[in-house]
Design a protein around this motif. Structure first.
Motif, PDB file in Angstrom:
ATOM      1  N   ALA A  49      -6.693   6.914  17.531  1.00  0.00           N
ATOM      2  CA  ALA A  49      -7.269   7.737  16.472  1.00  0.00           C
ATOM      3  C   ALA A  49      -7.393   6.967  15.158  1.00  0.00           C
ATOM      4  O   ALA A  49      -8.318   7.210  14.380  1.00  0.00           O
ATOM      5  CB  ALA A  49      -6.411   8.986  16.256  1.00  0.00           C
ATOM      6  N   ALA A  50      -6.482   6.025  14.934  1.00  0.00           N
ATOM      7  CA  ALA A  50      -6.520   5.243  13.705  1.00  0.00           C
ATOM      8  C   ALA A  50      -7.320   3.954  13.851  1.00  0.00           C
ATOM      9  O   ALA A  50      -7.632   3.306  12.853  1.00  0.00           O
ATOM     10  CB  ALA A  50      -5.094   4.904  13.261  1.00  0.00           C
ATOM     11  N   SER A  51      -7.646   3.606  15.078  1.00  0.00           N
ATOM     12  CA  SER A  51      -8.336   2.343  15.345  1.00  0.00           C
ATOM     13  C   SER A  51      -9.845   2.487  15.196  1.00  0.00           C
ATOM     14  O   SER A  51     -10.421   3.531  15.530  1.00  0.00           O
ATOM     15  CB  SER A  51      -8.009   1.856  16.760  1.00  0.00           C
ATOM     16  N   ARG A  52     -10.485   1.437  14.728  1.00  0.00           N
ATOM     17  CA  ARG A  52     -11.943   1.444  14.601  1.00  0.00           C
ATOM     18  C   ARG A  52     -12.632   1.501  15.961  1.00  0.00           C
ATOM     19  O   ARG A  52     -13.724   2.035  16.096  1.00  0.00           O
ATOM     20  CB  ARG A  52     -12.401   0.187  13.868  1.00  0.00           C
ATOM     21  N   VAL A  53     -11.983   0.892  16.958  1.00  0.00           N
ATOM     22  CA  VAL A  53     -12.617   0.822  18.278  1.00  0.00           C
ATOM     23  C   VAL A  53     -12.170   1.962  19.184  1.00  0.00           C
ATOM     24  O   VAL A  53     -12.616   2.065  20.326  1.00  0.00           O
ATOM     25  CB  VAL A  53     -12.320  -0.534  18.948  1.00  0.00           C
ATOM     26  N   GLY A  54     -11.289   2.833  18.696  1.00  0.00           N
ATOM     27  CA  GLY A  54     -10.894   4.013  19.446  1.00  0.00           C
ATOM     28  C   GLY A  54     -10.032   3.742  20.653  1.00  0.00           C
ATOM     29  O   GLY A  54     -10.018   4.543  21.593  1.00  0.00           O
ATOM     30  N   ALA A  66       0.831  -1.210   0.000  1.00  0.00           N
ATOM     31  CA  ALA A  66       0.000   0.000   0.000  1.00  0.00           C
ATOM     32  C   ALA A  66       0.864   1.258   0.000  1.00  0.00           C
ATOM     33  O   ALA A  66       0.606   2.214  -0.742  1.00  0.00           O
ATOM     34  CB  ALA A  66      -0.932  -0.013   1.209  1.00  0.00           C
ATOM     35  N   TYR A  67       1.910   1.275   0.852  1.00  0.00           N
ATOM     36  CA  TYR A  67       2.822   2.418   0.852  1.00  0.00           C
ATOM     37  C   TYR A  67       3.456   2.598  -0.518  1.00  0.00           C
ATOM     38  O   TYR A  67       3.591   3.723  -1.018  1.00  0.00           O
ATOM     39  CB  TYR A  67       3.919   2.210   1.896  1.00  0.00           C
ATOM     40  N   ALA A  68       3.867   1.488  -1.139  1.00  0.00           N
ATOM     41  CA  ALA A  68       4.528   1.560  -2.443  1.00  0.00           C
ATOM     42  C   ALA A  68       3.590   2.112  -3.510  1.00  0.00           C
ATOM     43  O   ALA A  68       4.043   2.759  -4.473  1.00  0.00           O
ATOM     44  CB  ALA A  68       5.034   0.182  -2.856  1.00  0.00           C
ATOM     45  N   GLU A  69       2.293   1.873  -3.357  1.00  0.00           N
ATOM     46  CA  GLU A  69       1.301   2.376  -4.308  1.00  0.00           C
ATOM     47  C   GLU A  69       0.725   3.713  -3.867  1.00  0.00           C
ATOM     48  O   GLU A  69      -0.275   4.173  -4.410  1.00  0.00           O
ATOM     49  CB  GLU A  69       0.194   1.335  -4.459  1.00  0.00           C
ATOM     50  N   LEU A  70       1.375   4.326  -2.865  1.00  0.00           N
ATOM     51  CA  LEU A  70       0.999   5.645  -2.344  1.00  0.00           C
ATOM     52  C   LEU A  70      -0.437   5.653  -1.830  1.00  0.00           C
ATOM     53  O   LEU A  70      -1.176   6.626  -1.991  1.00  0.00           O
ATOM     54  CB  LEU A  70       1.197   6.717  -3.424  1.00  0.00           C
ATOM     55  N   ARG A  71      -0.811   4.546  -1.190  1.00  0.00           N
ATOM     56  CA  ARG A  71      -2.122   4.441  -0.549  1.00  0.00           C
ATOM     57  C   ARG A  71      -1.963   4.378   0.954  1.00  0.00           C
ATOM     58  O   ARG A  71      -0.872   4.114   1.475  1.00  0.00           O
ATOM     59  CB  ARG A  71      -2.848   3.160  -1.016  1.00  0.00           C
ATOM     60  N   ALA A  72      -3.042   4.588   1.684  1.00  0.00           N
ATOM     61  CA  ALA A  72      -3.031   4.380   3.122  1.00  0.00           C
ATOM     62  C   ALA A  72      -2.768   2.900   3.393  1.00  0.00           C
ATOM     63  O   ALA A  72      -3.198   2.038   2.621  1.00  0.00           O
ATOM     64  CB  ALA A  72      -4.370   4.794   3.732  1.00  0.00           C
ATOM     65  N   PRO A  73      -2.055   2.578   4.478  1.00  0.00           N
ATOM     66  CA  PRO A  73      -1.700   1.179   4.748  1.00  0.00           C
ATOM     67  C   PRO A  73      -2.893   0.354   5.244  1.00  0.00           C
ATOM     68  O   PRO A  73      -3.011   0.054   6.434  1.00  0.00           O
ATOM     69  CB  PRO A  73      -0.609   1.289   5.813  1.00  0.00           C
ATOM     70  N   ILE A  74      -3.767   0.018   4.314  1.00  0.00           N
ATOM     71  CA  ILE A  74      -4.939  -0.800   4.626  1.00  0.00           C
ATOM     72  C   ILE A  74      -4.544  -2.266   4.562  1.00  0.00           C
ATOM     73  O   ILE A  74      -3.957  -2.721   3.574  1.00  0.00           O
ATOM     74  CB  ILE A  74      -6.095  -0.521   3.646  1.00  0.00           C
ATOM     75  N   VAL A  75      -4.846  -3.001   5.615  1.00  0.00           N
ATOM     76  CA  VAL A  75      -4.509  -4.426   5.695  1.00  0.00           C
ATOM     77  C   VAL A  75      -5.808  -5.203   5.874  1.00  0.00           C
ATOM     78  O   VAL A  75      -6.326  -5.348   6.984  1.00  0.00           O
ATOM     79  CB  VAL A  75      -3.525  -4.700   6.848  1.00  0.00           C
ATOM     80  N   ASP A  76      -6.343  -5.711   4.769  1.00  0.00           N
ATOM     81  CA  ASP A  76      -7.614  -6.426   4.809  1.00  0.00           C
ATOM     82  C   ASP A  76      -7.516  -7.744   5.567  1.00  0.00           C
ATOM     83  O   ASP A  76      -8.535  -8.287   6.004  1.00  0.00           O
ATOM     84  CB  ASP A  76      -8.114  -6.681   3.389  1.00  0.00           C
ATOM     85  N   GLY A 126      -3.718   1.598  13.282  1.00  0.00           N
ATOM     86  CA  GLY A 126      -4.590   1.470  14.439  1.00  0.00           C
ATOM     87  C   GLY A 126      -4.367   0.187  15.210  1.00  0.00           C
ATOM     88  O   GLY A 126      -5.049  -0.076  16.207  1.00  0.00           O
ATOM     89  N   ASP A 127      -3.395  -0.605  14.745  1.00  0.00           N
ATOM     90  CA  ASP A 127      -3.038  -1.854  15.427  1.00  0.00           C
ATOM     91  C   ASP A 127      -1.690  -1.679  16.111  1.00  0.00           C
ATOM     92  O   ASP A 127      -1.602  -1.614  17.327  1.00  0.00           O
ATOM     93  CB  ASP A 127      -3.005  -2.990  14.410  1.00  0.00           C
ATOM     94  N   HIS A 128      -0.624  -1.604  15.334  1.00  0.00           N
ATOM     95  CA  HIS A 128       0.710  -1.262  15.824  1.00  0.00           C
ATOM     96  C   HIS A 128       1.179  -0.023  15.081  1.00  0.00           C
ATOM     97  O   HIS A 128       0.895   0.153  13.895  1.00  0.00           O
ATOM     98  CB  HIS A 128       1.696  -2.399  15.594  1.00  0.00           C
ATOM     99  N   PHE A 129       1.930   0.823  15.779  1.00  0.00           N
ATOM    100  CA  PHE A 129       2.417   2.060  15.173  1.00  0.00           C
ATOM    101  C   PHE A 129       3.822   1.803  14.629  1.00  0.00           C
ATOM    102  O   PHE A 129       4.816   1.905  15.350  1.00  0.00           O
ATOM    103  CB  PHE A 129       2.429   3.191  16.199  1.00  0.00           C
ATOM    104  N   SER A 130       3.887   1.463  13.347  1.00  0.00           N
ATOM    105  CA  SER A 130       5.160   1.124  12.706  1.00  0.00           C
ATOM    106  C   SER A 130       5.301   1.823  11.351  1.00  0.00           C
ATOM    107  O   SER A 130       5.500   1.168  10.323  1.00  0.00           O
ATOM    108  CB  SER A 130       5.263  -0.395  12.524  1.00  0.00           C
TER     109      SER A 130
END
Length: 484
Positions: A246-251, A73-83, A93-97
C-alpha cells in the motif's frame, strides 16, 4: 540437537524459574551496577568506532543516509520520505520499520547522523546488561555473568553490525534479549510483551515472534503460545501483503525478488530456491560461527529455535550479502544464542552424562576466552591502531567537497559523502534522481564505479541530459558540479 525435555526439567528444578504464587521465591538477585559498568565500556567502544568511521568518511553503505532522512522526517513531523531511494520515496513501502520514529525526540536534541550511531551503541550495550544479569540469575555466578557480558558484547555479530553503521535491528537486539530472559525465568506474559513489538522493527520479525509462540508452546504454555504464533504469522502476512504494497509505488513487496530471482535476474522457482539454499559454503560458515561462539552448547536449548526464521530467509535469498558473517544481519541472533547457552548450562547440570556435566562447568570461561581471542581479528581491534584516528588527505578532501555544496540545495551523490549531506540538503542517490535535476552533484570518483571516472562533466550529462553541469570544486578524488 535441541534438548527440550532436559531443559524443561531443569527449569522446574530451579527456584523462581516460573511465575509462581505471590510470596514464592524468585530468581537470585543480580545487581545491575557491575553489568551497567561493563556495558558502558562496550557502548563507548561501539560509538567510538562508529564516530571515527563516520568522521573519516569510511561509511560502508547508503543505509546511514537512508535512516538519517527517515528519522529526520519523523522528527519534523513529516511522512518518512527518503529521496535517496528515489524522489518522494516513502520508506514504509520498502521496509516496515516504524519503530525508528522513536528516535525522533533524540533528533530534537541532537540533529545528526551521529545521534543514530549513539542510539545503536546504547541499545546494543543495554542488551549486554540483560544477557549478563540473566546469566548470573540463572547460573548463580557473577563471574559467569560478567564473562558472558564481555563475550556477548565482543561477539562478531554485534561488531559487524557496528561496522555497518545504523540499522533498525538495533531495536530488535535488546527486545530479543528481554524476550529470551523472560523465557528463561518462566515469565510467560513478559515474553509475549517483549516479543510482540518486534513486528514494528522489520517485516520479517513477525516470523520470529511466531517462533517465540512456538517456544512457549513447547514449554507448556499452549494457549498463550498458539495465540502469539498466530499473531506473529498474521502480522507478517499483513505487513508484506498489505501494508508495504500500500505504501509502495509499485504496489508490491520488492524483496520477494531476492528469493524469486537469481543474481543475474533470471526467474527461480521456490522449489529451486529451497534446493539451492544449502549449496553455498558461506552460509554454513556463518552457522558454524553462530553456534560455535557458544561452544555449540546453545544447540541444547529450545531458545535456539528463535534463530530459524532469520536463517530461513537468508538461506533462501539469492543475494550473497545475506549469506555470510558480514553486515548487520547476525546481530539479532547474538542475544538468542548466548541466552540459549545460559539455558543449556543450567540444563546439563542434571545430565546423566558426566562429560556433559563437566563441559557445562567450563564452557562459560572457554566461550569468554574464545571471544577475547576472536575479538583481535574483528572490527573493534581498529581502535587499538594509531592510524585509525589519523586525519589523512582523503578525509580533508572529502570535508572540502561537503563544504562546497551550499546548505538548503539539492545534491546527487554516492555513498562516501551521502550521510554528511543529508542533514541540510535534499540528497539523492547517484543515478537514482530520475525526473529531477539536482542543484549539485557531489561525487567520489574513486568509489562505487564499475570503471574509473575521468570525465565528471560527461558523467553528469549522462545522468541528466536535460541539464548542464560544470565543475565548481575539486579536491583529490572528490568533485562537485553545479547546475548551470
Amino acid at each position: 540437537m535441541l534438548d527440550v525435555q532436559s531443559s524443561s526439567a531443569a527449569e522446574h528444578s530451579v527456584p523462581g524459574a516460573h511465575d509462581g504464587p505471590p510470596g514464592g521465591r524468585g530468581p537470585a538477585p543480580a545487581p545491575a551496577l557491575p553489568y551497567a559498568a561493563v556495558a558502558s565500556v562496550l557502548g563507548a567502544l561501539y560509538f567510538l568506532y562508529s564516530w571515527v568511521q563516520y568522521d573519516r568518511f569510511r561509511t560502508p553503505s547508503w543505509d546511514l543516509g537512508i535512516f538519517e532522512q527517515s528519522v529526520r522526517a519523523y522528527a519534523e513531523l513529516r511522512a518518512p520520505i527518503v529521496d535517496i531511494k528515489g524522489p518522494g520515496f516513502l520508506i514504509l513501502g520498502d521496509h516496515f520499520s516504524p519503530v525508528t520514529a522513536l528516535l525522533a525526540p533524540l533528533y530534537w536534541v541532537w540533529s545528526s547522523p551521529l545521534a543514530l550511531l549513539l542510539a545503536q551503541a546504547a541499545l546494543f550495550a543495554a542488551s549486554a546488561v540483560v544477557v549478563g544479569r540473566t546469566a548470573q540469575q540463572v547460573l548463580g555466578s557473577r563471574a559467569a555473568g560478567i564473562g558472558l557480558t564481555v563475550a556477548y558484547g565482543l561477539s562478531w555479530g554485534l561488531q559487524e553490525a557496528v561496522k555497518s553503521d545504523f540499522h533498525e535491528i538495533a531495536f530488535a537486539v535488546p527486545l530479543l534479549a528481554l524476550t529470551c530472559r523472560a523465557l528463561l525465568l518462566g515469565r510467560w506474559t513478559a515474553a509475549v510483551a517483549w516479543s510482540a513489538p518486534l513486528v514494528l522493527v522489520k517485516e520479517d520479525m513477525g516470523l520470529t515472534v511466531a517462533m517465540v509462540g512456538a517456544v512457549l508452546f513447547v514449554k507448556g504454555q499452549k494457549r498463550l503460545g498458539a495465540a502469539l504464533a498466530a499473531f506473529g504469522t498474521l502480522f507478517f502476512a499483513l505487513t508484506v501483503l498489505v501494508l508495504i504494497p500500500a505504501a509502495s509505488r509499485v504496489g508490491q513487496y520488492d524483496y520477494w525478488a531476492k528469493i524469486e530471482k537469481s543474481g543475474d535476474g533470471a526467474d527461480v522457482s521456490f522449489l529451486d530456491s529451497v534446493v539451492g539454499a544449502f549449496q553455498h559454503g558461506e552460509k554454513w560458515e556463518m552457522v558454524l560461527f553462530l553456534v560455535g561462539v557458544t561452544g555449540f552448547l546453545c544447540l541444547r536449548s529450545p531458545l535456539t529455535l528463535l534463530v530459524l526464521p532469520t536463517l530461513a530467509w537468508r538461506f533462501l535469498s539469492h543475494d550473497p550479502n545475506h549469506w555470510g558473517m558480514f553486515w548487520h544481519y547476525n546481530a539479532i541472533l547474538m542475544p538468542v544464542v548466548f541466552l540459549a547457552l545460559v539455558d543449556a548450562v543450567r540444563a546439563v547440570r542434571t545430565s546423566p552424562r558426566p562429560w556433559l556435566v563437566a563441559y557445562g562447568k567450563v564452557v562459560v570461561p572457554v566461550v569468554t576466552a574464545i571471544a577475547l581471542v576472536h575479538a583481535m581479528d574483528m572490527p573493534l581491534r581498529e581502535l587499538l591502531r594509531s592510524e585509525t584516528y589519523r586525519t589523512d588527505a582523503r578525509t580533508l578532501d572529502a570535508r572540502r567537497a561537503v563544504a562546497a555544496v551550499p546548505e538548503g540545495t539539492s545534491v546527487e551523490t554516492n555513498v562516501t559523502l551521502m550521510a554528511h549531506l543529508t542533514g541540510d540538503h535534499t540528497v539523492y542517490w547517484v543515478g537514482g534522481a530520475q525526473g529531477v535535476s539536482p542543484d549539485y552533484l557531489a561525487l567520489d570518483l574513486a568509489s562505487g564505479w564499475s570503471q574509473p571516472v575521468t570525465d565528471p562533466v560527461g558523467l553528469a550529462s549522462q545522468l541528466h541530459p536535460e541539464a548542464r553541469y560544470a565543475v565548481s570544486a575539486q579536491a583529490g578524488q572528490f568533485v562537485v558540479l553545479r547546475r548551470q
